[in-house]
Design a protein around this motif. Sequence first.
Motif, PDB file in Angstrom:
ATOM      1  N   CYS A 103      -0.367   4.818   4.780  1.00 37.85           N
ATOM      2  CA  CYS A 103       0.804   3.927   4.767  1.00 37.85           C
ATOM      3  C   CYS A 103       2.071   4.682   4.350  1.00 37.85           C
ATOM      4  O   CYS A 103       3.161   4.395   4.847  1.00 37.85           O
TER       5      CYS A 103
ATOM      6  N   CYS B 223      -4.797   2.152  -1.774  1.00 38.60           N
ATOM      7  CA  CYS B 223      -5.396   1.951  -0.447  1.00 38.60           C
ATOM      8  C   CYS B 223      -5.936   0.540  -0.366  1.00 38.60           C
ATOM      9  O   CYS B 223      -6.578   0.055  -1.301  1.00 38.60           O
ATOM     10  N   MET B 224      -5.666  -0.129   0.753  1.00 40.28           N
ATOM     11  CA  MET B 224      -6.158  -1.482   0.977  1.00 40.28           C
ATOM     12  C   MET B 224      -7.254  -1.505   2.044  1.00 40.28           C
ATOM     13  O   MET B 224      -7.670  -2.559   2.483  1.00 40.28           O
TER      14      MET B 224
ATOM     15  N   THR C  96       0.393  -7.347   0.848  1.00 39.47           N
ATOM     16  CA  THR C  96      -0.183  -8.660   0.598  1.00 39.47           C
ATOM     17  C   THR C  96       0.813  -9.510  -0.176  1.00 39.47           C
ATOM     18  O   THR C  96       1.576  -9.014  -1.009  1.00 39.47           O
TER      19      THR C  96
ATOM     20  N   SER D 101       1.021  -6.749   8.016  1.00 42.81           N
ATOM     21  CA  SER D 101       1.390  -5.397   8.409  1.00 42.81           C
ATOM     22  C   SER D 101       2.903  -5.401   8.576  1.00 42.81           C
ATOM     23  O   SER D 101       3.444  -6.166   9.376  1.00 42.81           O
TER      24      SER D 101
ATOM     25  N   SER E 152       5.875   3.477   3.917  1.00 46.03           N
ATOM     26  CA  SER E 152       5.743   2.462   2.866  1.00 46.03           C
ATOM     27  C   SER E 152       6.818   2.586   1.787  1.00 46.03           C
ATOM     28  O   SER E 152       7.240   1.584   1.221  1.00 46.03           O
TER      29      SER E 152
ATOM     30  N   LEU F 213      -2.820 -10.827   3.756  1.00 45.59           N
ATOM     31  CA  LEU F 213      -2.489  -9.497   4.256  1.00 45.59           C
ATOM     32  C   LEU F 213      -1.532  -9.547   5.442  1.00 45.59           C
ATOM     33  O   LEU F 213      -1.702 -10.337   6.362  1.00 45.59           O
TER      34      LEU F 213
ATOM     35  N   SER G 161      -3.939  -0.873  10.347  1.00 42.43           N
ATOM     36  CA  SER G 161      -3.053  -2.033  10.449  1.00 42.43           C
ATOM     37  C   SER G 161      -1.588  -1.712  10.214  1.00 42.43           C
ATOM     38  O   SER G 161      -0.747  -2.595  10.303  1.00 42.43           O
TER      39      SER G 161
ATOM     40  N   CYS H  68       0.845  -1.183   0.000  1.00 42.07           N
ATOM     41  CA  CYS H  68       0.000   0.000   0.000  1.00 42.07           C
ATOM     42  C   CYS H  68       0.888   1.243   0.000  1.00 42.07           C
ATOM     43  O   CYS H  68       1.795   1.372   0.823  1.00 42.07           O
TER      44      CYS H  68
ATOM     45  N   CYS I 186       0.317  -1.883   4.920  1.00 42.29           N
ATOM     46  CA  CYS I 186      -0.299  -3.110   4.443  1.00 42.29           C
ATOM     47  C   CYS I 186       0.473  -3.676   3.255  1.00 42.29           C
ATOM     48  O   CYS I 186       0.796  -2.955   2.313  1.00 42.29           O
TER      49      CYS I 186
ATOM     50  N   LYS J  10      -7.215  -0.873   5.161  1.00 41.90           N
ATOM     51  CA  LYS J  10      -6.799  -1.398   6.465  1.00 41.90           C
ATOM     52  C   LYS J  10      -5.830  -0.414   7.108  1.00 41.90           C
ATOM     53  O   LYS J  10      -4.779  -0.787   7.625  1.00 41.90           O
ATOM     54  N   CYS J  11      -6.174   0.860   7.082  1.00 40.32           N
ATOM     55  CA  CYS J  11      -5.258   1.935   7.474  1.00 40.32           C
ATOM     56  C   CYS J  11      -4.756   1.815   8.916  1.00 40.32           C
ATOM     57  O   CYS J  11      -3.654   2.240   9.225  1.00 40.32           O
TER      58      CYS J  11
END
Length: 79
Positions: free
Chosen positions: A11, A43-44, A54, A61, A16, A59, A49, A6, A52, A46-47
């Motif tokens: 992220c 964007c996934m 995968t 973190s 990231s 998924l 987390s 992400c 993110c 799951k902000c």
Amino acid sequence: MKVTICIGSSCHIKGSRLVVEALQELISQNELDDKVELCGAFCMNKCQSGICVTVDDELFSVTPDKVNDFFQNNILSKL
């Protein structure tokens, strides 16, 4: 293997870009360019987390300081 990171604003603020750069380097060092496809997503959803990531739709973190462990345990060990 498809690895998606992400790069959305939440992220990105958490680092990231550092995760992307570290994974690019690790994939190159281990000569896995033909086995690992590295992608980005904006964007996934799951902000909370953290950053993110995968791996084939599973998924995780990942923080910049844990990229090496993540790579060893979730990418290298599965190839």
